[in-house]
Scaffold this active site. Structure first.
Site, PDB file in Angstrom:
ATOM      1  N   ASN A   9      -7.728  -1.424   3.124  1.00  0.00           N
ATOM      2  CA  ASN A   9      -8.487  -1.629   3.950  1.00  0.00           C
ATOM      3  C   ASN A   9      -9.519  -2.635   3.660  1.00  0.00           C
ATOM      4  O   ASN A   9     -10.755  -1.477   3.497  1.00  0.00           O
ATOM      5  CB  ASN A   9      -8.494  -0.315   4.516  1.00  0.00           C
ATOM      6  CG  ASN A   9      -9.768   0.159   6.356  1.00  0.00           C
ATOM      7  OD1 ASN A   9      -9.900  -2.051   6.229  1.00  0.00           O
ATOM      8  ND2 ASN A   9      -9.601   0.699   7.339  1.00  0.00           N
ATOM      9  N   TRP A  10      -9.483  -3.947   4.122  1.00  0.00           N
ATOM     10  CA  TRP A  10     -10.897  -4.388   3.847  1.00  0.00           C
ATOM     11  C   TRP A  10     -12.216  -4.290   5.120  1.00  0.00           C
ATOM     12  O   TRP A  10     -13.815  -4.707   4.547  1.00  0.00           O
ATOM     13  CB  TRP A  10     -10.537  -5.627   3.193  1.00  0.00           C
ATOM     14  CG  TRP A  10     -10.456  -6.379   2.849  1.00  0.00           C
ATOM     15  CD1 TRP A  10      -9.571  -5.839   1.327  1.00  0.00           C
ATOM     16  CD2 TRP A  10     -10.252  -7.469   2.287  1.00  0.00           C
ATOM     17  NE1 TRP A  10      -9.795  -5.980   0.548  1.00  0.00           N
ATOM     18  CE2 TRP A  10      -9.571  -7.312   0.335  1.00  0.00           C
ATOM     19  CE3 TRP A  10     -10.378  -8.180   2.198  1.00  0.00           C
ATOM     20  CZ2 TRP A  10      -9.582  -8.564  -0.043  1.00  0.00           C
ATOM     21  CZ3 TRP A  10     -10.575  -9.504   1.483  1.00  0.00           C
ATOM     22  CH2 TRP A  10     -10.019  -9.857  -0.003  1.00  0.00           C
ATOM     23  N   LYS A  11     -11.855  -3.298   6.078  1.00  0.00           N
ATOM     24  CA  LYS A  11     -12.744  -2.917   6.960  1.00  0.00           C
ATOM     25  C   LYS A  11     -13.429  -4.340   7.487  1.00  0.00           C
ATOM     26  O   LYS A  11     -12.679  -5.874   7.247  1.00  0.00           O
ATOM     27  CB  LYS A  11     -13.729  -2.410   6.843  1.00  0.00           C
ATOM     28  CG  LYS A  11     -12.942  -0.684   6.245  1.00  0.00           C
ATOM     29  CD  LYS A  11     -13.996   0.077   5.406  1.00  0.00           C
ATOM     30  CE  LYS A  11     -13.251   1.782   5.522  1.00  0.00           C
ATOM     31  NZ  LYS A  11     -13.855   2.722   5.018  1.00  0.00           N
ATOM     32  N   HIS A  93      -8.506   4.133  12.859  1.00  0.00           N
ATOM     33  CA  HIS A  93      -9.403   4.048  11.873  1.00  0.00           C
ATOM     34  C   HIS A  93     -10.546   5.025  12.459  1.00  0.00           C
ATOM     35  O   HIS A  93     -11.150   5.144  13.630  1.00  0.00           O
ATOM     36  CB  HIS A  93      -9.430   3.487  11.476  1.00  0.00           C
ATOM     37  CG  HIS A  93     -10.704   3.460  10.301  1.00  0.00           C
ATOM     38  ND1 HIS A  93     -11.581   3.983  10.007  1.00  0.00           N
ATOM     39  CD2 HIS A  93      -9.785   3.574   8.445  1.00  0.00           C
ATOM     40  CE1 HIS A  93     -12.018   3.747   9.088  1.00  0.00           C
ATOM     41  NE2 HIS A  93     -10.710   3.912   8.122  1.00  0.00           N
ATOM     42  N   GLU A  95     -12.999   4.702  11.936  1.00  0.00           N
ATOM     43  CA  GLU A  95     -14.528   3.830  12.061  1.00  0.00           C
ATOM     44  C   GLU A  95     -14.743   3.146  13.714  1.00  0.00           C
ATOM     45  O   GLU A  95     -15.581   3.282  14.317  1.00  0.00           O
ATOM     46  CB  GLU A  95     -14.851   2.889  10.938  1.00  0.00           C
ATOM     47  CG  GLU A  95     -15.201   3.685   9.861  1.00  0.00           C
ATOM     48  CD  GLU A  95     -14.720   3.081   8.703  1.00  0.00           C
ATOM     49  OE1 GLU A  95     -14.731   1.987   8.343  1.00  0.00           O
ATOM     50  OE2 GLU A  95     -15.074   3.659   7.574  1.00  0.00           O
ATOM     51  N   GLU A 163      -7.345  10.139   6.489  1.00  0.00           N
ATOM     52  CA  GLU A 163      -8.679  10.011   5.670  1.00  0.00           C
ATOM     53  C   GLU A 163      -9.096  11.311   6.377  1.00  0.00           C
ATOM     54  O   GLU A 163      -9.895  11.334   7.804  1.00  0.00           O
ATOM     55  CB  GLU A 163      -8.719   9.033   6.501  1.00  0.00           C
ATOM     56  CG  GLU A 163      -7.477   7.897   5.956  1.00  0.00           C
ATOM     57  CD  GLU A 163      -8.040   6.115   6.027  1.00  0.00           C
ATOM     58  OE1 GLU A 163      -8.340   5.341   4.748  1.00  0.00           O
ATOM     59  OE2 GLU A 163      -8.965   5.951   6.814  1.00  0.00           O
ATOM     60  N   GLY A 169     -15.935   6.658   2.639  1.00  0.00           N
ATOM     61  CA  GLY A 169     -17.003   5.856   1.657  1.00  0.00           C
ATOM     62  C   GLY A 169     -18.376   6.761   0.933  1.00  0.00           C
ATOM     63  O   GLY A 169     -19.054   6.323   0.870  1.00  0.00           O
ATOM     64  N   SER A 208     -12.710   7.545  -0.288  1.00  0.00           N
ATOM     65  CA  SER A 208     -12.976   7.134  -1.849  1.00  0.00           C
ATOM     66  C   SER A 208     -11.730   8.068  -2.972  1.00  0.00           C
ATOM     67  O   SER A 208     -11.878   8.207  -3.761  1.00  0.00           O
ATOM     68  CB  SER A 208     -13.765   8.675  -1.673  1.00  0.00           C
ATOM     69  OG  SER A 208     -15.380   8.312  -0.935  1.00  0.00           O
ATOM     70  N   GLY A 229     -10.630   2.229   1.616  1.00  0.00           N
ATOM     71  CA  GLY A 229     -11.264   0.793   1.254  1.00  0.00           C
ATOM     72  C   GLY A 229     -11.761   0.218  -0.159  1.00  0.00           C
ATOM     73  O   GLY A 229     -11.397  -0.709  -0.067  1.00  0.00           O
ATOM     74  N   GLY A 230     -12.808   1.115  -0.040  1.00  0.00           N
ATOM     75  CA  GLY A 230     -14.200   0.208  -0.728  1.00  0.00           C
ATOM     76  C   GLY A 230     -13.953   0.199  -2.158  1.00  0.00           C
ATOM     77  O   GLY A 230     -13.422  -1.681  -2.732  1.00  0.00           O
TER      78      GLY A 230
HETATM   79  P1  13P Z   1     -12.913   4.585   1.046  1.00  0.00           P
HETATM   80  O1  13P Z   1     -11.663   4.379   0.081  1.00  0.00           O
HETATM   81  O2  13P Z   1     -14.250   3.965   1.278  1.00  0.00           O
HETATM   82  O3  13P Z   1     -14.097   6.152   1.148  1.00  0.00           O
HETATM   83  O4  13P Z   1     -12.648   3.859   2.693  1.00  0.00           O
HETATM   84  C1  13P Z   1     -11.926   4.487   2.981  1.00  0.00           C
HETATM   85  C2  13P Z   1     -10.805   4.027   3.884  1.00  0.00           C
HETATM   86  O5  13P Z   1     -11.440   4.626   5.322  1.00  0.00           O
HETATM   87  C3  13P Z   1      -9.843   3.172   4.779  1.00  0.00           C
HETATM   88  O6  13P Z   1      -9.349   3.488   5.275  1.00  0.00           O
END
Ligand code: 13P
Length: 248
Positions: A9-11, A93, A95, A163, A169, A208, A229-230
């Site tokens: 997920n590149w956000k 998600h 967020e 999650e 993050g 993470s 994510g990251g």
């Molecule tokens: P991180 O891997 O950056 O913690 O993000 C997880 C995430 O929210 C994937 O949707």
């Protein structure tokens, strides 16, 4: 047998040049025994699909609207995502739940729209730190799962991602026992609702996930992959996670 899934997920990150990492993934994983998915921001989806041509890498969106069309400035319909050739969409998600006040019912409506358009919905659920500390995590997961997953879901049309909000993050992850406990709960709740079909629904862990913790996480029962994510932004980080999943 569930096919494992490494999803990125590149956000709101990335760019057209950053999509070059797809070329590196294609070279590194020509015959991966697991599915690989990238979900870049919507404006990059078409470019991403061009980059994945001739490879087994799937492309998905990060959200969709529950309605088929209409006066919803800035939103996109599930059918539009499907029309360009993307095959997955993330819904619910944290967020979006936190930033836009999305409720379980709204997430379920989005997932239903995604499934109706022929997409696989990745429904995200997860507790806050406060809920974890108050020992409410399992109740929160049960309620979110019941409220966010549409009736009639199947292994083809649904993936669930656990999650924990406090792990996203932050570099912090739950203990392996905590992840295993939640995944076992999700599986049994889905079995109670969908019967044998629940055994084909993939359950991802997200929060993470990094090359150095992926092997341990993927060894757990009922963890069928990760929503990353990251560490999905660069082939150097995502590739070892894909390898760990392929080995698991
Ligand atoms: P991180 O891997 O950056 O913690 O993000 C997880 C995430 O929210 C994937 O949707």
């Amino acid at each position: 047998m569930r096919r494992k899934l490494a999803a990125g997920n590149w956000k709101m990150n990335g760019s057209i040049p950053a999509l070059d990492m797809i070329g590196a993934l294609k070279l590194k994983h020509p015959e991966c025994p697991c599915d690989v998915l990238l979900c870049p921001p919507a404006p990059l989806l078409t470019h991403a699909l061009q980059n994945t041509a001739g490879s087994p890498i799937f492309i998905g969106a990060q959200d969709c609207h529950a309605e088929e069309k209409g006066a919803f400035t800035g939103d996109h319909a599930a059918a539009m995502i499907a029309e360009i050739g993307a095959t997955y969409v993330i819904v619910g998600h944290s967020e979006r739940r936190e930033g836009y006040g999305e409720t379980d019912a709204q997430v379920a409506a989005k997932a239903r729209a995604a499934q109706a358009a022929g997409l696989t919905a990745i429904v995200c659920i997860g507790e806050s730190l406060q809920q974890r500390e108050a020992e409410e995590a399992l109740d929160v997961i049960k309620a979110q799962l019941a409220g966010s997953v549409p009736d009639g879901s199947s292994g083809e049309t649904l993936v669930v991602a656990y999650e924990p909000i406090w792990a996203i993050g932050t570099g912090k992850i739950p203990t392996m026992d905590q992840i295993a406990e939640v995944h076992a709960l999700m599986r049994s709740e889905l079995q109670a609702r969908f019967g044998d079909e629940a055994d084909s629904i993939r359950l991802l862990y997200g929060g993470s996930v990094k090359p150095d913790n992926a092997t341990e996480i993927f060894a757990l029962n009922d963890v069928d992959g990760a929503l990353v994510g990251g560490a999905s932004l660069r082939a150097e980080d995502f590739s070892p996670i894909i390898e760990a999943l392929a080995r698991s």
